[in-house]
Design a protein around this motif. Structure first.
Motif, mmCIF file in Angstrom:
data_model
loop_
_atom_site.group_PDB
_atom_site.id
_atom_site.type_symbol
_atom_site.label_atom_id
_atom_site.label_comp_id
_atom_site.label_asym_id
_atom_site.label_seq_id
_atom_site.Cartn_x
_atom_site.Cartn_y
_atom_site.Cartn_z
ATOM 1 N N GLY A 63 93.793 16.617 59.537
ATOM 2 C CA GLY A 63 94.965 15.743 59.523
ATOM 3 C C GLY A 63 94.909 14.773 58.350
ATOM 4 N N SER A 64 95.912 13.884 58.299
ATOM 5 C CA SER A 64 96.093 12.985 57.170
ATOM 6 C C SER A 64 95.650 11.566 57.514
ATOM 7 C CB SER A 64 97.558 12.963 56.721
ATOM 8 O OG SER A 64 97.958 14.252 56.289
ATOM 9 N N LEU A 65 95.115 10.887 56.522
ATOM 10 C CA LEU A 65 94.671 9.501 56.652
ATOM 11 C C LEU A 65 95.522 8.629 55.736
ATOM 12 C CD1 LEU A 65 92.511 7.454 57.743
ATOM 13 C CD2 LEU A 65 91.196 7.974 55.677
ATOM 14 N N VAL A 66 95.932 7.457 56.264
ATOM 15 C CA VAL A 66 96.773 6.536 55.501
ATOM 16 C C VAL A 66 96.053 5.205 55.352
ATOM 17 C CG1 VAL A 66 98.975 5.311 55.405
ATOM 18 C CG2 VAL A 66 98.885 7.649 56.325
ATOM 19 N N MET A 67 95.923 4.735 54.105
ATOM 20 C CA MET A 67 95.381 3.403 53.829
ATOM 21 C C MET A 67 96.421 2.657 52.999
ATOM 22 S SD MET A 67 91.309 4.065 53.102
ATOM 23 C CE MET A 67 91.563 4.848 51.508
ATOM 24 N N GLU A 68 97.199 1.789 53.658
ATOM 25 C CA GLU A 68 98.323 1.176 52.975
ATOM 26 C C GLU A 68 98.289 -0.346 52.951
ATOM 27 O OE1 GLU A 68 101.863 2.425 54.900
ATOM 28 O OE2 GLU A 68 101.332 1.580 56.866
ATOM 29 N N GLU A 69 97.417 -0.980 53.698
ATOM 30 C CA GLU A 69 97.403 -2.439 53.731
ATOM 31 C C GLU A 69 96.509 -3.039 52.651
ATOM 32 O OE1 GLU A 69 99.272 -4.420 55.495
ATOM 33 O OE2 GLU A 69 100.293 -2.707 56.412
ATOM 34 N N ARG A 70 95.378 -2.417 52.404
ATOM 35 C CA ARG A 70 94.397 -2.972 51.472
ATOM 36 C C ARG A 70 93.444 -1.871 51.031
ATOM 37 N NH1 ARG A 70 90.657 -6.969 52.816
ATOM 38 N NH2 ARG A 70 89.409 -5.813 51.334
ATOM 39 N N PRO A 71 92.733 -2.049 49.922
ATOM 40 C CA PRO A 71 91.752 -1.033 49.507
ATOM 41 C C PRO A 71 90.578 -0.972 50.479
ATOM 42 C CG PRO A 71 92.327 -2.493 47.681
ATOM 43 C CD PRO A 71 92.864 -3.121 48.925
ATOM 44 N N ILE A 72 90.219 0.235 50.836
ATOM 45 C CA ILE A 72 89.001 0.503 51.611
ATOM 46 C C ILE A 72 88.336 1.697 50.952
ATOM 47 C CG2 ILE A 72 88.037 1.182 53.841
ATOM 48 C CD1 ILE A 72 90.348 -0.235 55.201
ATOM 49 N N ASN A 73 87.099 1.538 50.545
ATOM 50 C CA ASN A 73 86.398 2.575 49.798
ATOM 51 C C ASN A 73 85.768 3.584 50.752
ATOM 52 O OD1 ASN A 73 86.966 1.079 47.411
ATOM 53 N ND2 ASN A 73 85.225 -0.243 47.891
ATOM 54 N N LEU A 74 85.905 4.880 50.418
ATOM 55 C CA LEU A 74 85.369 5.962 51.247
ATOM 56 C C LEU A 74 84.291 6.711 50.471
ATOM 57 C CD1 LEU A 74 88.682 7.463 52.733
ATOM 58 C CD2 LEU A 74 87.256 5.606 53.656
ATOM 59 N N TYR A 75 83.105 6.806 51.069
ATOM 60 C CA TYR A 75 81.980 7.515 50.454
ATOM 61 C C TYR A 75 81.534 8.624 51.397
ATOM 62 C CZ TYR A 75 81.905 3.454 47.397
ATOM 63 O OH TYR A 75 82.260 2.471 46.513
ATOM 64 N N ILE B 19 87.055 6.554 45.942
ATOM 65 C CA ILE B 19 86.822 7.729 46.781
ATOM 66 C C ILE B 19 85.741 8.552 46.103
ATOM 67 C CG2 ILE B 19 87.846 9.727 47.924
ATOM 68 C CD1 ILE B 19 89.112 7.081 48.754
ATOM 69 N N GLN B 20 84.656 8.828 46.831
ATOM 70 C CA GLN B 20 83.524 9.496 46.179
ATOM 71 C C GLN B 20 82.834 10.454 47.136
ATOM 72 O OE1 GLN B 20 80.939 6.836 43.987
ATOM 73 N NE2 GLN B 20 79.155 8.113 44.334
ATOM 74 N N GLY B 21 82.475 11.645 46.593
ATOM 75 C CA GLY B 21 81.636 12.593 47.331
ATOM 76 C C GLY B 21 82.314 13.249 48.515
ATOM 77 N N ILE B 22 83.611 13.577 48.393
ATOM 78 C CA ILE B 22 84.375 14.169 49.503
ATOM 79 C C ILE B 22 85.067 15.436 49.012
ATOM 80 C CG2 ILE B 22 86.288 13.809 51.126
ATOM 81 C CD1 ILE B 22 85.670 10.832 51.049
#
Length: 416
Positions: A255-267, A294-297
């Motif tokens: 499924g889809s992920l939405v990050m729209e309020e603020r930056p959140i880093n995904l590792y 966004i790293q390593g995904i």
């Protein structure tokens, strides 16, 4: 009774109390020479007045010709024989408005570089006077007042023209690493060829960003529902400038992920041959100017868009396969793709944004393999040249579709 008095002229005897001789009519009184009144005080007064006028003239000439010192906060108006100029420390979007202070947020111990820009304008017309005015400048320096070294390190480069700010007459790059919040004063000094000195002052405020790391043992993140809930919770609870890092388990998120309020880093992570994977779109639409990392995904799709970003994004060491578009930058976002593999997509990387901010020029060490179009540049913010050094283009229908004629550097890229 007559006195024995004779006329000094004819010698005749004279009556007592006679004032003249009755025989020769001559005066018998002695005359006293009368001197005219002295005019010396007038000559002294005239000399004093002349000296005062001469001293005033000499002083006026000295005041008009001596080297002058100008000192202003963010702005100085300078006049010479050629005209009047506004020297102003400002932002590119408004070169006429003085920026008396700049504020930055920094993560503890991380290095940052920010520019301080000097613009020079004709006051009458508002036209750029940078090149003309710099011919009158003998030297230019920039310095930061001493800081408590326990709060961090900060330095600035010698003022010089800079390609990233072509309209600015001079730019000084400020490098800093913070251990705590602090304030420094930046002082620009221009020494003119006629001996004048111009100083412009600007305060730099650095506030410390707090970094929070979340691992699978700290919060649920095994499923997409868990991850979306965590993202929404952190976006609401965290302070605006907190740095949030999520270290994801090696699972597949459906499924889809939405990050729209603020930056959140995904590792992402990798374990026993399994790697963090998304099968749906990741949409990044944070409302501030910070970069999302966004790293390593792995992003494995069946059409659609792997990552769509309308906010600043940095993608590194990720793979994109099977998408209509692997990575899409739109709106006013700047997107960097570095060290990624984009294979078997209709479009690998699509830049379609018209903002005015650039994050970085590097698009290095990517692998574009078997895509219909590896890179499509439709609209790109700013004219910064995109550098594809170390990137491989192999088996694509079109390697680079540069619709907007964006400056690019492919001298160190490999095409097969």
């Amino acid at each position: 009774m007559e006195r024995n008095q004779r006329c000094p002229r004819c010698g005749a005897a004279l009556p007592e109390e006679a004032s003249f001789c009755p025989f020769c009519a001559g005066s018998i009184n002695r005359r006293t020479a009368v001197e005219p009144p002295s005019l010396r005080w007038r000559r002294v007064l005239r000399a004093l007045l002349f000296s005062a006028v001469l001293a005033a003239a000499v002083l006026a000439v000295f005041l008009l010709t001596r080297p002058r010192v100008y000192d202003g906060v963010g702005e100085v108006v300078y006049t010479d024989a050629d005209g009047t100029y506004q020297l102003v420390l400002a932002l590119p979007e408004n070169r006429y408005e003085a920026l008396a202070e700049q504020s930055f947020h920094a993560a503890e111990g991380e290095p940052y570089r920010v520019p301080s820009r000097l613009y020079i304008n004709h006051t009458d017309s508002g036209a750029d006077a940078g090149q003309l005015f710099l011919q009158k400048v003998d030297s230019a320096t920039a310095e930061l007042l001493p800081l408590d070294e326990s709060l961090g390190t900060v330095s600035c480069s010698a003022p010089a023209p800079h390609s990233a700010a072509p309209d600015a007459a001079l730019v000084s790059l400020v490098d800093f690493t913070a251990r705590d919040a602090y304030t420094a004063q930046m002082v620009w000094t221009l020494h003119m060829t006629n001996g004048d000195t111009i100083r412009l002052r600007q305060e730099l405020h650095v506030a410390l960003i707090h970094t929070y790391n979340y691992h699978p043992e700290d919060a649920p993140m095994e499923t997409l529902a868990d991850l979306q809930a965590l993202v929404d919770e952190l976006a609401e609870a965290a302070e605006p400038y907190d740095k949030l890092n999520l270290f994801l388990p090696p699972v597949t998120y459906e499924g889809s992920l939405v990050m729209e309020e603020r930056p959140i880093n995904l590792y992402g992570s990798e374990e026993n041959g399994r790697r963090t994977t998304f099968t749906g779109t990741l949409r990044v639409a944070s409302r501030d100017s910070w970069i999302t990392y966004i790293q390593g995904i792995d992003f494995v799709g069946d059409g659609g868009v792997g990552i769509s970003a309308s906010a600043r994004l940095w993608v590194e060491d990720c793979t994109f396969t099977g998408w209509k578009t692997g990575v899409l930058g739109y709106g006013d976002a700047w997107v960097n793709v570095i060290g990624c593999t984009l294979a078997d997509n209709e479009i690998g990387f699509h830049f379609n944004s018209e903002g005015d901010v650039a994050s970085h020029s590097l698009y290095n060490d990517n692998r574009f393999v078997g895509n219909g179009t590896a890179v499509r540049l439709e609209r790109v913010p700013t004219d910064l040249a995109l550098d594809f050094r170390g990137s491989l283009f192999s088996g694509n229908g079109t390697d680079i579709d540069n619709l907007c004629r964006q400056p690019i550097d492919i001298t160190q890229a490999v095409f097969e």
